[in-house]
Design a protein around this motif. Structure first.
Motif, mmCIF file in Angstrom:
data_model
loop_
_atom_site.group_PDB
_atom_site.id
_atom_site.type_symbol
_atom_site.label_atom_id
_atom_site.label_comp_id
_atom_site.label_asym_id
_atom_site.label_seq_id
_atom_site.Cartn_x
_atom_site.Cartn_y
_atom_site.Cartn_z
ATOM 1 N N GLU A 24 64.774 -6.084 74.861
ATOM 2 C CA GLU A 24 64.316 -6.013 76.100
ATOM 3 C C GLU A 24 64.627 -4.517 76.777
ATOM 4 O O GLU A 24 63.467 -4.093 77.575
ATOM 5 C CB GLU A 24 65.130 -7.015 76.964
ATOM 6 N N GLU A 25 65.760 -3.955 76.566
ATOM 7 C CA GLU A 25 65.580 -2.476 77.135
ATOM 8 C C GLU A 25 64.964 -1.568 76.735
ATOM 9 O O GLU A 25 64.216 -0.575 77.212
ATOM 10 C CB GLU A 25 67.181 -1.873 76.840
ATOM 11 N N GLY A 27 61.802 -2.322 75.162
ATOM 12 C CA GLY A 27 60.561 -2.828 75.959
ATOM 13 C C GLY A 27 60.305 -2.402 77.324
ATOM 14 O O GLY A 27 59.110 -2.121 77.773
ATOM 15 N N LYS A 28 61.261 -2.072 78.100
ATOM 16 C CA LYS A 28 61.408 -1.648 79.391
ATOM 17 C C LYS A 28 61.134 -0.039 79.617
ATOM 18 O O LYS A 28 61.280 0.622 80.567
ATOM 19 C CB LYS A 28 62.710 -1.821 80.145
ATOM 20 N N ASN A 29 60.932 0.573 78.200
ATOM 21 C CA ASN A 29 61.043 2.174 78.003
ATOM 22 C C ASN A 29 62.135 2.774 78.567
ATOM 23 O O ASN A 29 62.318 3.865 79.316
ATOM 24 C CB ASN A 29 59.758 2.538 78.826
ATOM 25 N N ARG A 30 63.257 2.194 78.466
ATOM 26 C CA ARG A 30 64.580 2.842 78.571
ATOM 27 C C ARG A 30 65.373 3.558 77.758
ATOM 28 O O ARG A 30 66.387 4.105 77.632
ATOM 29 C CB ARG A 30 65.435 1.783 79.148
ATOM 30 N N LYS A 39 59.759 2.157 70.449
ATOM 31 C CA LYS A 39 59.422 0.832 70.328
ATOM 32 C C LYS A 39 60.739 0.073 69.391
ATOM 33 O O LYS A 39 61.209 0.829 68.571
ATOM 34 C CB LYS A 39 58.140 0.577 69.554
#
Length: 142
Positions: A24-25, A27-30, A39
């Motif tokens: 998830e992180e 996916g949030k570009n973090r 990715k």
């Protein structure tokens, strides 16, 4: 093993509690690898620089030293990476900023009234409103 998915490595290195949270992180570009947004399927290898935002919003930059496909104890996980000096300095600065931050209760302007404020409010409620001067016009004075 010379390459491993970044989400799996972040989980094994104990940056995130589950692989789902790591994905998830990502996916949030973090999460970045060598300065590029990653990715979840991107593979990481020894020597790569991984930048991520973990916890209190502080960015961490680590160099990958080893790969592991399974999550182990914390001392073993800490051997999988090496934190950069810039990242350590940023964490220390953020820690100091939190320590020196203002007391949240001091910024409260309104809240429960003090005993004195309460007495003033009670006195204001008991004013006879008919005897107060008003700027309004009486309808009888036409």
């Amino acid at each position: 093993m010379d390459r491993l998915r970044i989400d799996k490595w972040l989980w094994a290195a104990r940056f995130y509690k589950t692989r789902t949270l790591a994905a998830e992180e990502i996916g949030k570009n973090r999460v970045q690898i060598n300065g590029e947004v990653a990715k979840a399927s991107r593979e990481v290898k020894a020597g790569d620089l991984v930048g991520m935002r973990v916890g209190g919003g502080v960015d961490r930059i680590v160099r990958v030293r080893g790969l592991s496909g399974q999550r182990g104890p914390a001392p073993v996980a800490q051997q999988l990476y090496e934190e950069t000096p810039e990242s350590l300095a940023a964490q220390a600065a953020a820690r100091e900023q939190r320590r020196m931050g203002s007391e949240p209760a001091l910024s409260i302007v309104q809240g429960r009234p003090t005993k004195r404020d309460r007495r003033e409010l009670d006195q204001a409620r008991h004013v006879d409103w008919d005897k107060r001067w008003s700027a309004s016009l009486d309808p009888d004075e036409d």
